[in-house]
Design a protein around this motif. Structure first.
Motif, PDB file in Angstrom:
ATOM      1  N   GLU A 626       0.838  -1.193   0.000  1.00  0.00           N
ATOM      2  CA  GLU A 626       0.000   0.000   0.000  1.00  0.00           C
ATOM      3  C   GLU A 626       0.875   1.245   0.000  1.00  0.00           C
ATOM      4  O   GLU A 626       2.013   1.236   0.463  1.00  0.00           O
ATOM      5  N   LYS A 627       0.268   2.300  -0.506  1.00  0.00           N
ATOM      6  CA  LYS A 627       0.960   3.575  -0.454  1.00  0.00           C
ATOM      7  C   LYS A 627       1.054   4.062   0.985  1.00  0.00           C
ATOM      8  O   LYS A 627       0.274   3.669   1.848  1.00  0.00           O
ATOM      9  N   LEU A 628       2.002   4.947   1.213  1.00  0.00           N
ATOM     10  CA  LEU A 628       2.115   5.571   2.528  1.00  0.00           C
ATOM     11  C   LEU A 628       0.888   6.458   2.742  1.00  0.00           C
ATOM     12  O   LEU A 628       0.455   7.157   1.821  1.00  0.00           O
ATOM     13  N   PRO A 629       0.288   6.465   3.919  1.00  0.00           N
ATOM     14  CA  PRO A 629      -0.888   7.319   4.156  1.00  0.00           C
ATOM     15  C   PRO A 629      -0.570   8.795   3.910  1.00  0.00           C
ATOM     16  O   PRO A 629       0.583   9.235   4.024  1.00  0.00           O
ATOM     17  N   ARG A 683      -0.429  -0.075   7.786  1.00  0.00           N
ATOM     18  CA  ARG A 683      -0.973   1.281   7.639  1.00  0.00           C
ATOM     19  C   ARG A 683      -1.126   1.965   8.994  1.00  0.00           C
ATOM     20  O   ARG A 683      -0.853   3.149   9.142  1.00  0.00           O
ATOM     21  N   LYS A 684      -1.530   1.171  10.006  1.00  0.00           N
ATOM     22  CA  LYS A 684      -1.681   1.750  11.336  1.00  0.00           C
ATOM     23  C   LYS A 684      -0.325   2.101  11.935  1.00  0.00           C
ATOM     24  O   LYS A 684      -0.161   3.164  12.557  1.00  0.00           O
ATOM     25  N   LEU A 689       3.562   6.478  13.276  1.00  0.00           N
ATOM     26  CA  LEU A 689       4.890   7.097  13.140  1.00  0.00           C
ATOM     27  C   LEU A 689       4.791   8.470  12.475  1.00  0.00           C
ATOM     28  O   LEU A 689       5.543   9.386  12.819  1.00  0.00           O
ATOM     29  N   GLN A 690       3.894   8.626  11.515  1.00  0.00           N
ATOM     30  CA  GLN A 690       3.701   9.944  10.898  1.00  0.00           C
ATOM     31  C   GLN A 690       3.240  10.963  11.930  1.00  0.00           C
ATOM     32  O   GLN A 690       3.738  12.099  11.979  1.00  0.00           O
ATOM     33  N   LEU A 691       2.312  10.570  12.768  1.00  0.00           N
ATOM     34  CA  LEU A 691       1.821  11.470  13.805  1.00  0.00           C
ATOM     35  C   LEU A 691       2.922  11.787  14.804  1.00  0.00           C
ATOM     36  O   LEU A 691       3.090  12.943  15.216  1.00  0.00           O
ATOM     37  N   LEU A 692       3.702  10.800  15.187  1.00  0.00           N
ATOM     38  CA  LEU A 692       4.803  11.021  16.116  1.00  0.00           C
ATOM     39  C   LEU A 692       5.809  12.020  15.537  1.00  0.00           C
ATOM     40  O   LEU A 692       6.262  12.946  16.225  1.00  0.00           O
ATOM     41  N   VAL A 748      10.023   2.904  -0.717  1.00  0.00           N
ATOM     42  CA  VAL A 748      11.095   3.910  -0.700  1.00  0.00           C
ATOM     43  C   VAL A 748      10.644   5.123   0.105  1.00  0.00           C
ATOM     44  O   VAL A 748      11.377   5.644   0.969  1.00  0.00           O
ATOM     45  N   GLU A 749       9.432   5.571  -0.140  1.00  0.00           N
ATOM     46  CA  GLU A 749       8.889   6.695   0.620  1.00  0.00           C
ATOM     47  C   GLU A 749       8.672   6.298   2.072  1.00  0.00           C
ATOM     48  O   GLU A 749       8.879   7.101   2.986  1.00  0.00           O
ATOM     49  N   ARG A 750       8.287   5.043   2.289  1.00  0.00           N
ATOM     50  CA  ARG A 750       8.074   4.556   3.647  1.00  0.00           C
ATOM     51  C   ARG A 750       9.394   4.548   4.421  1.00  0.00           C
ATOM     52  O   ARG A 750       9.446   4.905   5.605  1.00  0.00           O
TER      53      ARG A 750
END
Length: 1621
Positions: A626-629, A683-684, A689-692, A748-750
């Motif tokens: 999946e794509k990064l959120p 995804r979760k 990690l994005q929020l952190l 790669v983006e992840r």
């Protein structure tokens, strides 16, 4: 004469058929105009004979025969000729004359034939009117121009056929709408006007009604500028019929059309008054004035009864006739004056606008005679002006309009404010500083705009405020606004009083402004505008109409690095606003529970908690990649969390950690399980990690403080403690994911996310030893080892998606680790050192081990191959990410150079490299780095430049050419980025650090001549680039000064001595300061204004920008020079700088180019002497001895006032501190400077301050006597200025002499007492009135001779700020002391006084005494501009007398003078002087006649004074202005081309236009030009090319130019025709 000859011929000849045939021509030929006219006269002569039934001249058979011949002539000769003329492409003049002749023939022939002939001819021609201009007429068809002429000639014969007349009218109106512009006026004049002239009674009324209704309906349906222009043309052409006095008289009792009563008619007039085309504006004003004049003439109320339409734009009340007349006269005057486009012409009538407004205001409570929309036309006309100053006057006038404080007017103006006013506000030039404002002041218009917005919205009815505000905001999105107007409009909106006006639509519109309109603006201005828009939202949002989700979605578009930065005032205001409106926001309707949503009040805390649960609620994993959120979700939630915590922290004193923990518990729970729960959806984990990451990134901005120490951020400390509890699971999860689990393109983006989190956690744990030790011992070596293994693994060479992704992630991991090691966040332990050495060996491993020549570094610039997919389904799944593969490959190469850069600094070359081949290895590495510059995108080259910075010093002595190539390529790259603001500055800093590092600057010309020359060239090009891009030179100078005299390391004499090799950088900095264009200066001024707002504007805190102030290079260079002296370094540097600056000053003085005040030359000279004055205390006495001569020589040059004062101050300072040079000073008075007689004033000014120098001089009495002797000589100079300076010096020195006499005795000064006292008494009594006395008083009060004290006021403030302001130097040259104080360590300098000890000097106003002595003007000069009248020698009085009895043509013929065919019509001119001069011009150039409105002008003495008897030799005709329409129609039918001098959209340039021989030149009135009702009569408008600012010439001058051009063309063609004959 023709009729007499024809009658004689008919009476003497019996064979009329033979005469008919002899005058006719074959149908396939093109006869001359004379032949057609002869046949016309013949048939015209036959008419009475054929009509007379009693004549015996013709029998019935003869009449029938002649009639048949005339009928045949029409169909077989006349119409074919017209068709042939239509098909003729060239010969416009011949075609016009032939068409006129053929139509005259047709008009006299048709009445003699059967009654049906006219209709048949008209029906055959009518279809030709539908042809377009580009369409070529088919055989037998006519062009539109010819067809209109034919039908116009037939209309008198069609009066009985109503249906055909109606068809012609319909076709003509259709032509008006469809034909090109050039043909519309011809159709209007030839068809519509002829139809009306040939109609009367009820038929005339029906035609007028049909025309007016059709035009009004057309304009109502298509209200475009083109429709307005054409409708006004028709209405103006028909105005004599539509607006005749009878219409007003009978309108109430008949159905005759009256435009007064048509609302659409007045809308057309108003649209015309604001039209872009000047002719349309003229026509509209003409119609308005005509309606007003007729209304007053008849005295009938208009409208006659209340309008059913509900809106009446024009009213007339007979009992208010005087008031109405005065109003419309003022209105017309204002509109006419606005056509001038010159502020000094328009400004005197602006008070008439106030009169109009006041009249309208006074009337609104009564009958409503004046509709406010007429005032809007005035403002819109000013807004459309070509002159920006006039546009600004209009805007300022509207902003100060007090009447808008009345609700009725505010409402009437609201749509105008939303539309045209907003359009004009988008013009950036309106916001320039006004005269008297200083740099950094808020522009005057911006201040007025703030006041206006508050008053306007306060006056609007409450129900209209919200919609109007929303429309204004939506206007900001409708087009691209420049940064400056958007900033000040946002500021004005932020000043509105709090009021619930905006709902969801308003916030959406504001988001659109943030997203689209501001995307290209300068960063600081964009950030400031964001701050003002956010303040506006807080004040104007109706919180009950928006949910918290709407608010936080809105806040997403305010960037943390530009405006909404944590810790700023803006952030605190956001918290305060949320707190004040807690519980007042509109509740969200949630699907699960929508029944009692209205009763629930949502708090910020409940919203955040709900959003966190929703954010982390994700569906079960499908097993597919999946794509990064979307990171914007995390950004929105992180900002909401931080705002909630900061809001509660300001409200409660509870434990922050508990508050934060309760909010983040779902996040902490997820993070604690990321490494252990194998079923946790990826995804979760990614979302957590994005929020952190966003929490730390946004929260870390709390350290943005300017003053004092950074406060402790309890929120971030609490967050760090909470996260430290779950750091191990997070790190283990990241390690696991990086160690082989990421194999898809999406990964790669992840991986970038994971590495950013890893970096953030390492930075956070810098103060946590236990965690940091584990990272250093375990995680870092493992990351290096695993990544190195991936890069070396041979199986990874397979070009698959998984392999290429693994390599990209491995290199990114190594780059992250190297970056952390370089900033020393983590230490290099033994395990790490070992892994880094193996990594170093990997990069420098040769591609081919057998190579024995130059080493080939195979892993430098290693490319990441684009993966090959195996099947189509895979392609479909991986297609979109593959589009971004180029960026992934570029990042891979960038990461290599990050690693190489760190390895070169920390480990150098690998141990495996042989010492003998180390140079070759470095050479190969440098070559690879230059190659990388061309391979990498511009925003990724910084690591390459940093690598070069390390390598260049090691290679420069051995491989100078390669180093020069590397520097050159790097500089070309930076130059190419000059238009890319995002990447340019980082690249420029990296390049300057690389090319101008201390090791390269220390090299001499003998060591590296090529490189040194190249660096000098680049420095010069940098300075040139800085002329157009602010701040470039400042980057170079800051770096160089810090390199030569570092503040963070020990001083190195070798490095400092390199300044002599690059002294040009320093000297150019001393005089640096480009003269910007007006638009560039505006941006500079507004940025200064924003910066002076300080922390009040959060953009100043949030935006991390370099000092791009154009005065920074000067202040930095001066600080460097003073600092070098303070550290007691070699004074040769300062002395060399001084000599170079003096040479610059001398070169400007000797150049033949005259320089003006505030020109670049003036500014450079001023900067030179400011620098010299500052450096004087640092100079050795020996050097001063060589300097004195140059200073005295400069005093004899012609200098601007500011430079002169500085030179004089320099002289005073030198004589004060080095009095031994006083004799050299006295010698200056005896030098012969013939070309600069007044330059002695400079030295006399020094003597005015002789009291200051006197205490240090020896032999005081002798020196005083010397001064008096010298001054007295100049007191009797012939030049007034010199005498004035000398008298002032005499007054001051004599007072000093009297004190010396009291102390030391007479000493021989008493003998001068009588002479000196007499001189001074005469000066004091100097012409008690007049300029001389005023100047004597002014020079004594002047700041340099009054308040200024050369010793007390010696400070940076005086030299760089006070003196420039008092000597009227441009304010962008003033350097306030604050800018010196901002430089680190500047306040510690002992030799400088920063500010004046007393405020006396700075409190003075700028100005200078002005010499106005004009009494000695040469009396003969008054005759210089007088034109001498010369009477032709052949025309003596005796010779003239007999000729005076003859007609003008006969008199001219007697003298052998020829007349041309030019007819000049001056019936509209009313000034006798213009008419007299015009008569003289027409006579000289041989015009056929001059047409006047009355021949009584000839007896006027003013006429005769300019005509000088030319009226005796020129035919004069009398045609009244009211008769001009018929006169011009008649001349058109005679084949004349009507030419007018007027600027229109279709005007032809005089230099390109070819005049027909039969030309009628129509001249307009001096003030109004050609009336609008005559413009459509013109065949062509000719305009005179202009270069100046003034837009119009005198009517006589304009006419003279056209008459001469006509004469020139026909003078040159006449000899050619004579020779051909």
């Amino acid at each position: 004469m023709n009729s007499v000859l024809i009658n004689a011929l008919l009476s003497s000849s019996s064979d009329h058929g033979r005469l008919f045939e002899s005058l006719s021509w074959p149908s396939d030929s093109w006869p001359g105009t004379e032949r057609v006219e002869a046949l016309t006269a013949f048939i015209e002569g036959l008419g009475p004979l054929l009509a007379d039934s009693e004549t015996t001249k013709f029998s019935a058979a003869d009449k029938k025969s002649i009639t048949e011949k005339i009928d045949s002539l029409i169909w077989k000769t006349c119409l074919p000729l017209l068709s042939r003329i239509s098909a003729e492409a060239g010969g416009l003049i011949l075609c016009r004359e032939s068409t006129a002749a053929a139509c005259r023939l047709l008009s006299v022939s048709v009445p003699l034939c059967d009654e049906t002939v006219a209709g048949k001819v008209a029906l055959s021609v009518l279809p030709s009117l539908q042809l377009s201009e580009e369409e070529v007429p088919a055989s037998g068809r006519f062009s539109v121009e010819v067809a209109s002429e034919v039908i116009a000639s037939l209309i008198p014969s069609l009066s009985a056929d109503e249906q055909l007349t109606l068809d012609i009218l319909t076709s003509a109106l259709s032509c008006v709408k469809t034909l090109p512009d050039a043909l519309v006026s011809k159709i209007t004049v030839r068809l519509l006007l002829t139809l009306l002239n040939c109609s009367s009674g009820a038929r005339l009324t029906s035609i007028l009604t049909l025309i007016l209704d059709d035009l009004c309906s057309w304009h109502s349906t298509y209200s475009t500028p083109v429709v307005t222009e054409r409708a006004l043309l028709c209405l103006t052409a028909l105005s004599d019929h539509l607006l005749k006095p009878q219409s007003l008289l009978s309108s109430s009792s008949s159905c005759e059309p009256d435009p007064h009563l048509s609302l659409q008619f007045w809308k057309m007039v108003q649209d015309g008054l604001t039209h872009r085309d000047s002719v349309s504006r003229k026509r509209a004003l003409y119609l308005l004035k005509m309606c007003v004049a007729l209304s007053e003439q008849k005295g009938v109320d208009c409208p006659f009864s209340p309008s059913e339409e509900g809106e009446t734009l024009f009213r007339w009340a007979s009992d208010r006739s005087k008031l109405l007349r005065e109003f419309w006269e003022d209105y017309a005057l204002v509109m006419e004056t606005l056509e001038e486009n010159q502020v000094h012409v328009v400004r005197p009538v602006l008070n008439r606008i106030d009169t109009l407004i006041q009249t309208t205001v006074n009337d609104t409570s009564g009958q409503g005679l004046f509709h406010p929309s007429w005032l809007l036309c005035v403002y819109q006309r000013m807004f459309h002006s070509e002159n920006k100053s006039l546009m600004r006057e209009g805007v300022c006038h509207l902003l100060e309009l007090q009447v808008l404080q009345q609700p009725a007017f505010a409402l009437a103006f609201s749509q105008f404010i939303v539309g045209p006013f907003m359009d004009v506000l988008s013009e950036s030039s309106l916001f320039h500083r006004s005269s008297g404002q200083r740099v950094g002041d808020c522009p005057e218009l911006a201040t007025k705009l703030q006041v206006f917005m508050v008053a306007f919205f306060s006056s609007l009815p409450s129900e209209h405020r919200g919609p109007t505000l929303l429309q204004i905001i939506q206007q900001l999105c409708s087009k691209h606004w420049c940064a400056v107007p958007l900033l000040f409009l946002a500021q004005a909106l932020s000043k509105l009083p709090p009021s619930p006006l905006l709902g969801v639509e308003g916030l959406t519109a504001l988001r659109e402004v943030l997203r689209c309109t501001m995307i290209t603006h300068q960063v600081l201005l964009r950030g400031a505008a964001q701050c003002f828009l956010l303040k506006s939202a807080f004040c104007l949002t109706d919180v009950s109409a928006v949910t918290l989700d709407d608010v936080f979605s809105f806040l997403m578009d305010f960037r943390a690095d530009e405006s909404l930065c944590r810790g700023t005032q803006m952030w605190n205001q956001t918290c305060e606003w949320l707190l004040n409106n807690e519980g007042s926001f509109k509740p969200r309707i949630i699907e699960e529970d929508c029944t009692d949503a209205v009763s629930k009040k949502e708090t910020v805390r409940s919203y955040v908690q709900s959003e966190i649960y929703t954010y982390l609620r994700v569906p079960a994993s499908t097993g597919k990649s999946e794509k990064l959120p979307d990171p914007r979700e995390a950004d929105k939630l992180a900002r909401a969390v931080l705002l909630c915590v900061d809001m509660e922290r300001s409200q409660l004193e509870a434990e922050i950690s508990n508050t934060l923990e309760s909010l983040l518990s779902p996040l902490l729970d997820t993070l604690s399980r990321v490494s252990t729960n194998m079923y946790l959806p990826v995804r979760k984990s990614d979302k957590s990690l994005q929020l952190l990451l966003r929490l730390f990134q946004l929260g870390g901005k709390a350290s943005c403080q300017h003053d004092g120490e950074e406060p402790v951020d309890n929120v971030m400390l609490a967050m760090q403690k909470l996260i430290s509890k779950v750091i191990d699971p997070i790190l283990e999860f990241i390690m696991r994911r990086l160690f082989g689990e990421l194999q898809e393109l999406f990964d790669v983006e992840r991986a970038e996310l994971y590495l950013c989190v890893f970096r953030q956690l390492v930075l956070m744990l810098d103060s946590a030893p236990q965690h940091r030790l584990k990272i250093q011992q375990s995680y870092v070596p493992k990351l290096i080892k695993y990544s190195h293994k991936i890069l070396q693994d041979p199986s990874q060479q397979i070009n698959s998606v998984a392999n290429q992704v693994a390599k990209a992630i491995a290199m990114a991991t190594l780059a992250t680790v190297c970056d952390l090691l370089e900033i020393e966040v983590i230490c290099m332990r033994s395990e790490t050192i070992s892994e880094m050495k193996s990594l170093n060996d990997y990069f420098y491993n040769p591609a081919s081990p057998s190579s024995k020549s130059l080493p080939s570094l195979g892993t430098f610039n290693q490319r990441l191959q684009k993966p090959q997919t195996e099947d189509s389904s895979d392609v479909g799944g991986q297609g979109p990410p593959l589009q971004d593969w180029g960026r992934i490959a570029a990042n891979f190469m960038r990461d290599q150079w990050i690693c190489l850069n760190f390895l070169m600094k920390s480990a150098g070359l690998p141990e495996s490299a042989e010492t003998s081949r180390a140079c070759d290895t470095l050479k190969a590495a440098l070559s690879c780095s230059t190659e990388a510059l061309s391979l990498l995108p511009s925003d990724l080259v910084l690591p390459v430049l940093t690598f070069m910075e390390t390598v260049l010093p090691q290679l420069v002595l051995q491989e100078e050419a390669l180093c020069v190539e590397a520097v050159t390529l790097s500089w070309e790259l930076v130059q190419g980025l000059s238009t890319n603001a995002h990447d340019f500055w980082l690249a420029l800093k990296g390049f300057v650090s690389m090319a101008f590092q201390h090791k390269l600057l220390a090299l001499t010309d003998t060591q590296t001549p090529t490189l040194t020359a190249k660096l000098k060239q680049i420095a010069s090009e940098l300075m040139e680039l800085s002329q157009s891009k602010s701040g470039v030179f400042g980057v170079l100078l800051r770096h160089c000064c810090e390199t030569w005299l570092p503040t963070d390391r020990e001083y190195d004499d070798t490095v400092f001595s390199s300044v002599f090799s690059h002294i040009d950088i320093l000297t150019e900095a001393c005089v640096y300061g480009p003269v910007f264009r007006r638009d560039q200066r505006l941006i500079q001024d507004v940025q200064t204004y924003v910066e002076q707002l300080g922390e009040e504007c959060s953009a100043n805190v949030a935006v991390t920008s370099d000092n791009r102030d154009e005065q920074f290079p000067r202040t930095c260079a001066l600080a460097f020079l003073v600092k070098s002296f303070e550290k007691q370094h070699d004074q040769r540097l300062i002395e060399e700088v001084v000599m170079i600056l003096l040479k610059k000053d001398n070169d400007i003085s000797k150049s033949k180019v005259r320089y003006y005040s505030n020109s670049l030359q003036h500014r450079v000279k001023n900067r030179v002497w400011q620098t010299l004055l500052l450096l004087l205390p640092t100079l050795r006495e020996e050097f001063i001895a060589t300097l004195v001569k140059h200073v005295f020589e400069a005093g004899f040059c012609s200098n601007q006032a500011s430079v002169k004062y500085l030179i004089e101050w320099t002289m005073i300072w030198i004589l004060l501190h080095h009095p031994q040079h006083i004799d050299s000073f006295w010698d200056c008075f005896s030098l012969d400077h013939e070309k600069t007689k007044t330059s002695v004033c400079t030295f006399l000014s020094v003597l005015v301050h002789f009291r200051i120098i006197m205490p240090v001089l020896k032999h005081k009495t002798l020196q005083v006597r010397k001064a008096l002797d010298i001054i007295l000589q100049w007191c009797f100079n012939h030049n007034f200025s010199v005498r004035l300076y000398a008298l002032l010096a005499l007054k001051r020195v004599w007072n000093l002499a009297k004190e010396v006499t009291e102390e030391e005795g007479d000493c021989g000064l008493g003998g001068l007492s009588t002479v000196i006292e007499a001189c001074l008494n005469q000066a004091e009594a100097m012409q008690n009135s007049g300029n001389a006395n005023k100047n004597w008083l002014r020079i004594q009060e002047h700041f340099f001779f009054g308040a200024f004290n050369p010793i007390r006021d010696y400070s940076l403030e005086t030299i760089f700020s006070t003196f420039p302001s008092l000597s009227e130097v441009a304010d962008d040259e003033w350097i306030p002391p604050m800018k010196f104080e901002e430089l680190p360590g500047f306040c510690d300098f002992k030799t400088l006084c920063l500010r004046n000890p007393t405020p006396d000097l700075s409190q003075l106003q700028p100005g200078d005494w002005i010499q106005q002595d004009k009494g000695e003007q040469n009396k003969e000069d008054r005759w210089d501009e007088v034109q001498k009248k010369i009477t032709p020698w052949r025309l003596g009085i005796q010779e003239q007398e007999p000729e005076l009895q003859l007609a003008p043509q006969q008199r001219a013929a007697r003298l052998g003078k020829l007349h041309g065919a030019l007819l000049v019509v001056a019936s509209l001119i009313d000034k006798p002087t213009n008419l007299g001069g015009l008569c003289r011009t027409c006579e000289i150039f041989g015009a056929s006649a001059l047409v006047l409105d009355t021949l009584r002008h000839v007896s006027d003495k003013h006429f005769q004074s300019l005509s000088v008897s030319s009226e005796l030799w020129l035919p004069l005709l009398e045609v009244k202005p009211m008769e001009l329409t018929d006169f011009l129609q008649m001349k058109k039918s005679e084949g004349y081309c009507i030419v007018g001098v007027e600027q229109t959209a279709n005007s032809q340039s005089l230099q390109d236009y070819q005049f027909p021989e039969k030309t009628l030149l129509l001249l307009g009135n001096e003030r109004e030009g050609i009336p609008a009702n005559l413009l459509q009569m013109l065949d062509v408008c000719v305009e005179i090319p202009q270069q100046g600012v003034i837009r119009s010439l005198n009517v006589h001058v304009s006419a003279a130019l056209l008459i001469w051009e006509y004469t020139r063309q026909h003078l040159t063609s006449a000899p050619t025709e004579a020779n051909s004959n």
